[in-house]
Design an enzyme around this catalytic site. Sequence first.
Site, PDB file in Angstrom:
ATOM      1  N   HIS A   1       0.716  -1.235   0.160  1.00  0.00           N
ATOM      2  CA  HIS A   1      -0.083  -0.125   0.135  1.00  0.00           C
ATOM      3  C   HIS A   1       0.810   1.209  -0.035  1.00  0.00           C
ATOM      4  CE1 HIS A   1      -2.863   2.975   1.031  1.00  0.00           C
ATOM      5  NE2 HIS A   1      -4.130   2.313   0.804  1.00  0.00           N
TER       6      HIS A   1
ATOM      7  N   GLU B   1      -3.845   1.956  -7.609  1.00  0.00           N
ATOM      8  CA  GLU B   1      -4.236   3.040  -6.477  1.00  0.00           C
ATOM      9  C   GLU B   1      -3.305   4.407  -6.585  1.00  0.00           C
ATOM     10  OE1 GLU B   1      -6.691   1.713  -2.809  1.00  0.00           O
ATOM     11  OE2 GLU B   1      -4.439   1.578  -2.514  1.00  0.00           O
TER      12      GLU B   1
HETATM   13  P1  PGA Z   1      -9.454   6.125   0.106  1.00  0.00           P
HETATM   14  O1  PGA Z   1      -8.291   5.091   0.241  1.00  0.00           O
HETATM   15  O2  PGA Z   1     -10.762   5.303  -0.623  1.00  0.00           O
HETATM   16  O3  PGA Z   1      -9.796   6.737   1.116  1.00  0.00           O
HETATM   17  O4  PGA Z   1      -8.935   7.027  -1.089  1.00  0.00           O
HETATM   18  C1  PGA Z   1      -7.914   3.918  -0.501  1.00  0.00           C
HETATM   19  C2  PGA Z   1      -6.834   3.142  -0.126  1.00  0.00           C
HETATM   20  O5  PGA Z   1      -6.056   3.712   0.436  1.00  0.00           O
HETATM   21  O6  PGA Z   1      -6.835   1.883  -0.230  1.00  0.00           O
END
Ligand code: PGA
Length: 244
Positions: free
Chosen positions: A93, A162
Amino acid sequence: MRKVLSCNIKMHCSFIHLDKIFNFVASLSDSNLDIIYAVPYPYLQKASDMMKDHRNVSIFAQDISQYATGAHTGEVSAEMLEDLNISGTIIGHSERRISQKETNESLRMKVESAIKARLRIIFCVGESLNERERGETLGVIEHQLKAILPYLEKADILIAYEPVWAIGTGKVPTNKEVDEVSLFIKNSVFNFYPQKNIHILYGGSVNEENCEELTEVKTITGFLVGGCSTTQGIVHVGKTLEKS
Ligand code: PGA
């Protein structure tokens, strides 16, 4: 492919909070979704107990140590999760890549440890805003994927795209931008291991307002949701994903 609603509640947790969150989840537990909730370590056991009758809900950790054992104060190994019967973990992450200075090599070791412990993996990739503005997005993703491509044959891996600049900011890439990266991931996986049909998730500010539009990106088969995953909005996100 069955759609995946994966949720990362980050460090927003207490027993009271968990009760509230799993009330939302329970209303999705007869859906045709593969639902994953990644919770902080101290709540793994409680969360698993709470969800044990809901067969489409899996509890994940949010990270694991790159080491199997040893003098690593505060670390939690993949084997410990296996001992607890936890089914998987997030790896890579961006919040950890940044705060813990995780490298491709440390992430590769985490992936290896997770596979040995038979854990499912959500592996996160994504570019920063500077990298996107410099036109480096696909190069960054290509580099990050190197930590997992050699393991695809043995592993149960979902890849979450992401963009760092979309996480927790309310900003979401256009469908065309999401599609470009997810297609790139799909092709990279195919070139390395043609037999593998892999889930590619999108994560970054997914909520009840933007989820419907995002489901139009046909190269993604689910979401990784942060902030919205601890709110009633997740029910709408789940139902929208299931219908798509
Ligand atoms: P968010 O986070 O939906 O709050 O933007 C997504 C993540 O960090 O996996």
